[in-house]
Design an enzyme around this catalytic site. Structure first.
Site, PDB file in Angstrom:
ATOM      1  N   SER A 107     -51.197  10.264  -2.479  1.00  0.00           N
ATOM      2  CA  SER A 107     -51.974  11.897  -2.610  1.00  0.00           C
ATOM      3  C   SER A 107     -53.444  11.667  -2.704  1.00  0.00           C
ATOM      4  O   SER A 107     -53.921  10.793  -1.901  1.00  0.00           O
ATOM      5  CB  SER A 107     -51.690  12.878  -3.559  1.00  0.00           C
ATOM      6  OG  SER A 107     -51.810  14.259  -2.693  1.00  0.00           O
ATOM      7  N   GLU A 198     -49.991   9.596   5.633  1.00  0.00           N
ATOM      8  CA  GLU A 198     -48.588  10.735   5.131  1.00  0.00           C
ATOM      9  C   GLU A 198     -49.830  11.832   5.715  1.00  0.00           C
ATOM     10  O   GLU A 198     -50.847  11.752   4.991  1.00  0.00           O
ATOM     11  CB  GLU A 198     -47.865  10.529   4.298  1.00  0.00           C
ATOM     12  CG  GLU A 198     -48.699  10.170   3.145  1.00  0.00           C
ATOM     13  CD  GLU A 198     -49.196  11.761   2.636  1.00  0.00           C
ATOM     14  OE1 GLU A 198     -48.279  12.623   2.294  1.00  0.00           O
ATOM     15  OE2 GLU A 198     -50.080  11.896   1.479  1.00  0.00           O
ATOM     16  N   HIS A 261     -45.216  13.308   0.335  1.00  0.00           N
ATOM     17  CA  HIS A 261     -44.793  14.311  -0.448  1.00  0.00           C
ATOM     18  C   HIS A 261     -43.790  14.920  -0.170  1.00  0.00           C
ATOM     19  O   HIS A 261     -43.576  16.575  -0.366  1.00  0.00           O
ATOM     20  CB  HIS A 261     -46.392  15.505  -0.342  1.00  0.00           C
ATOM     21  CG  HIS A 261     -47.357  14.484  -1.292  1.00  0.00           C
ATOM     22  ND1 HIS A 261     -47.982  13.816  -0.238  1.00  0.00           N
ATOM     23  CD2 HIS A 261     -47.902  14.809  -1.927  1.00  0.00           C
ATOM     24  CE1 HIS A 261     -49.384  13.822  -0.888  1.00  0.00           C
ATOM     25  NE2 HIS A 261     -49.541  13.975  -1.546  1.00  0.00           N
TER      26      HIS A 261
END
Length: 290
Positions: A107, A198, A261
């Protein structure tokens, strides 16, 4: 770049404020793997929505990284904040040890992981933060354990978008976090690398904006291949037409890789050489020896 039973792992919080409940749930999983977990005293410190002031978070990372006491440093949480500690790592002094702790996170941590490889050639694992571990499925958690303990080599399947082959060091991670580095001194050199992307919590038009930003910056002309993981849980038909408009027609590209995620997320090693093969009906990304 693997862990072993009994290794000491230090947690660190470079970004968002940390939930004690979620952290303890993740620690329980790591301890079940036979790892010994060190929890710094300031792990639950807060400053607005951050895990403490910028300088404090950066100092903790530097001290843990250079201490020589830990096999790995595992990020407690992402969120936002890694960008703000990069200026404090500019003068990071590396000792003459042969190895440094493995850095693990994803992240917002994408910024730090790519920065460490770009500036210091230090590889890392793009893998769920400690507070995210309890959200993984059993299969994903077992896969993560096997990768980090060296019982399996990195290999992951996806679907083809643009056929071709590419080889290079793996880089990338969260799209919005990486895009925030454009125009700063901390943007990594992605030339010849395989870029993995992502994203979470972004609407489709924001995804298009971010991909367009990278395209206008010439990023897709520099990388050797592109791997698309989960994009906010959107079905591929929601974003494939956008990618076809934006991407160079000869850039080997695959999508629907289990990276992101979500409970089935898989880890990947930043700084590891890999090969991407995209053929009709199949996309495969796997590590190769340097």
């Amino acid at each position: 770049m693997k862990l072993s039973h009994g290794d000491r792992i230090a947690l660190f919080a470079p970004a968002g404020a940390v939930s004690e409940r979620e952290l303890l749930a993740g620690i329980e999983i790591l301890e079940s793997w036979g790892l010994r977990i060190h929890i710094p005293e300031r792990i639950f410190e807060t400053h607005r929505y951050l895990a403490g002031p910028d300088e404090s978070r950066a100092r903790e990372f530097r001290e843990l990284f250079l201490s020589g006491d830990f096999k790995a440093l595992w990020a407690a949480r992402g969120g936002f904040g890694s960008l703000k500690i990069l200026p404090y790592l500019k003068e990071l002094e590396l000792t003459r040890r042969r190895s440094y702790p493995i850095i693990i996170g994803f992240s917002d941590l994408s910024l730090l992981l790519n920065h460490l490889f770009d500036r210091f050639q230090i590889p890392s694992w793009h893998a769920p933060t400690v507070t995210f571990l309890a959200r993984l499925s059993k299969e994903a958690c077992d896969k993560l354990k096997a990768l980090l303990l060296g019982r399996e080599r990195f290999k992951i399947n996806g679907l083809p978008l643009i056929q071709g082959e590419a080889e290079g060091f793996l880089c990338g991670g969260n799209l919005a976090s990486l895009a925030s580095l454009l125009g700063t001194p901390y943007w990594p050199d992605l030339s010849g690398k395989i870029l993995i992307i992502e994203e979470t919590n972004e609407k489709l038009y924001r995804l298009e904006r971010l991909f367009t930003q990278l395209a206008l910056a010439g990023i897709f002309e520099k990388v050797s291949g592109l791997v698309i993981g989960d994009l906010c849980g959107l079905p591929p038909e929601g974003y494939l037409s956008i990618l076809k408009e934006i991407l160079p027609p000869d850039l080997p590209t695959g999508y629907a890789f289990k990276i992101g995620h979500f409970p089935e997320s898989r880890a990947f090693p930043i700084g590891q050489r890999a090969r991407l093969t995209i053929s009709e009906g199949r996309a495969l990304l796997f590590e190769i020896d340097k």
